[in-house]
Design an enzyme around this catalytic site. Structure first.
Site, PDB file in Angstrom:
ATOM      1  N   ASP A 272      -6.563  -1.489 -12.240  1.00  8.93           N
ATOM      2  CA  ASP A 272      -6.250  -1.174 -10.954  1.00  8.93           C
ATOM      3  C   ASP A 272      -7.347  -1.565 -10.052  1.00  8.93           C
ATOM      4  O   ASP A 272      -8.157  -0.502  -9.924  1.00  8.93           O
ATOM      5  CB  ASP A 272      -5.957   0.362 -10.972  1.00  8.93           C
ATOM      6  CG  ASP A 272      -5.069   0.631  -9.707  1.00  8.93           C
ATOM      7  OD1 ASP A 272      -4.730  -0.173  -8.682  1.00  8.93           O
ATOM      8  OD2 ASP A 272      -4.289   1.866  -9.414  1.00  8.93           O
TER       9      ASP A 272
ATOM     10  N   SER B  41       0.550   2.238  -8.832  1.00  7.79           N
ATOM     11  CA  SER B  41      -0.481   2.859  -9.504  1.00  7.79           C
ATOM     12  C   SER B  41       0.267   4.033 -10.397  1.00  7.79           C
ATOM     13  O   SER B  41      -0.146   4.162 -11.353  1.00  7.79           O
ATOM     14  CB  SER B  41      -1.703   3.318  -8.705  1.00  7.79           C
ATOM     15  OG  SER B  41      -2.264   2.272  -8.295  1.00  7.79           O
TER      16      SER B  41
ATOM     17  N   ARG C 189      -8.523  11.465 -13.897  1.00 10.38           N
ATOM     18  CA  ARG C 189      -8.218  10.760 -15.332  1.00 10.38           C
ATOM     19  C   ARG C 189      -8.808  11.394 -16.507  1.00 10.38           C
ATOM     20  O   ARG C 189      -8.032  11.640 -17.513  1.00 10.38           O
ATOM     21  CB  ARG C 189      -8.637   9.403 -15.199  1.00 10.38           C
ATOM     22  CG  ARG C 189      -7.861   8.434 -13.974  1.00 10.38           C
ATOM     23  CD  ARG C 189      -8.083   7.034 -13.999  1.00 10.38           C
ATOM     24  NE  ARG C 189      -9.477   6.605 -14.032  1.00 10.38           N
ATOM     25  CZ  ARG C 189      -9.926   6.397 -12.726  1.00 10.38           C
ATOM     26  NH1 ARG C 189      -9.090   6.418 -11.619  1.00 10.38           N
ATOM     27  NH2 ARG C 189     -11.160   6.047 -12.379  1.00 10.38           N
TER      28      ARG C 189
ATOM     29  N   VAL D  71       0.944  -1.114   0.039  1.00 14.31           N
ATOM     30  CA  VAL D  71       0.056  -0.127   0.024  1.00 14.31           C
ATOM     31  C   VAL D  71       0.975   1.339  -0.168  1.00 14.31           C
ATOM     32  O   VAL D  71       1.783   1.519   0.799  1.00 14.31           O
ATOM     33  CB  VAL D  71      -0.865  -0.128   1.122  1.00 14.31           C
ATOM     34  CG1 VAL D  71      -1.777   1.189   1.499  1.00 14.31           C
ATOM     35  CG2 VAL D  71      -1.690  -1.470   1.271  1.00 14.31           C
TER      36      VAL D  71
ATOM     37  N   HIS E 119     -10.811  10.715  -8.485  1.00 11.18           N
ATOM     38  CA  HIS E 119     -10.145   9.997  -9.364  1.00 11.18           C
ATOM     39  C   HIS E 119     -10.445   9.807 -10.821  1.00 11.18           C
ATOM     40  O   HIS E 119      -9.657  10.210 -11.772  1.00 11.18           O
ATOM     41  CB  HIS E 119      -9.905   8.690  -8.832  1.00 11.18           C
ATOM     42  CG  HIS E 119      -8.911   8.470  -7.652  1.00 11.18           C
ATOM     43  ND1 HIS E 119      -7.769   9.036  -7.793  1.00 11.18           N
ATOM     44  CD2 HIS E 119      -9.307   8.411  -6.476  1.00 11.18           C
ATOM     45  CE1 HIS E 119      -7.162   8.774  -6.145  1.00 11.18           C
ATOM     46  NE2 HIS E 119      -8.150   8.520  -5.309  1.00 11.18           N
ATOM     47  N   ARG E 120     -11.875   9.831 -11.115  1.00 12.89           N
ATOM     48  CA  ARG E 120     -12.285   9.660 -12.468  1.00 12.89           C
ATOM     49  C   ARG E 120     -12.214  11.032 -13.314  1.00 12.89           C
ATOM     50  O   ARG E 120     -11.568  11.191 -14.188  1.00 12.89           O
ATOM     51  CB  ARG E 120     -13.708   9.469 -12.427  1.00 12.89           C
ATOM     52  CG  ARG E 120     -14.455   9.156 -13.931  1.00 12.89           C
ATOM     53  CD  ARG E 120     -16.054   8.658 -13.645  1.00 12.89           C
ATOM     54  NE  ARG E 120     -16.202   7.736 -12.871  1.00 12.89           N
ATOM     55  CZ  ARG E 120     -17.170   8.209 -11.789  1.00 12.89           C
ATOM     56  NH1 ARG E 120     -17.763   9.470 -11.491  1.00 12.89           N
ATOM     57  NH2 ARG E 120     -17.600   7.243 -10.980  1.00 12.89           N
TER      58      ARG E 120
END
Length: 182
Positions: A87, A18, A57, A13, A53-54
């Protein structure tokens, strides 16, 4: 038909796995970048995190596929020569193993359930590799995850072994450093 490349990246972690995977995809080519996200929003905090996060991206020109279960459903959204980042395996596995927890009828407790999902995942990865130019798969280390269930750890280990054997490259991340294992 040429098979796409498979890169498997594992690490603890916050190991940087990523971010490293995103860099690989960005530098691999100029075709469409696809991010397959396995997360699910079980609460408002997770919902906001997924949306953030979307959006990040999207600003970087990634096409996102939200696929928490049934990874095979992502295939129809892929295009030839895509550069794909999935991921992550650990989130997918937890989603699949503990599917049905709300009714106390979990897949992990049902004979043959996870075996069928594992077989489907293997076929899905093979199908993806026959379509895309690159499939980069990210996963947490087997004993460095939030799930403390021996069945989960055993399945994650089995999946990791298969991915390392199948991968063109296998990379282990530690403290932001990449170590090639294959």
């Amino acid at each position: 038909m040429a098979r796409g490349q498979l890169i498997f990246i594992s690490g603890g972690v916050r190991s940087g796995k990523s971010t490293y995977a995103e860099t690989i995809v960005r530098t691999f080519g100029t075709t469409r970048k696809v991010y397959i996200a396995s997360g699910q929003a079980y609460d408002e905090e997770m919902k906001e995190r997924i949306e953030r996060h979307r959006d990040d991206r999207l600003q970087d020109n990634w096409f996102t596929i939200e696929q928490a279960h049934k990874m095979g459903n992502a295939i129809e959204k892929l295009q030839p020569h895509d550069l794909v980042l999935w991921d992550c395996v650990t989130t997918w596995l937890a989603n699949e193993l503990y599917e049905g927890w709300e009714t106390n009828n979990m897949c992990v407790d049902t004979a043959g359930c996870i075996e069928a999902k594992w077989e489907s995942l293997q076929e899905t990865i093979d199908q993806m590799l026959n379509t895309v130019d690159l499939l980069t798969v990210v996963s947490n280390e087997v004993l460095d995850d939030f799930v403390r269930d021996e069945r989960y750890q055993a399945w994650l280990g089995k999946i990791h072994i298969w991915l390392v054997e199948k991968a063109d490259q296998a990379i282990e991340m530690e403290n932001g450093l990449a170590f090639r294992r294959k």
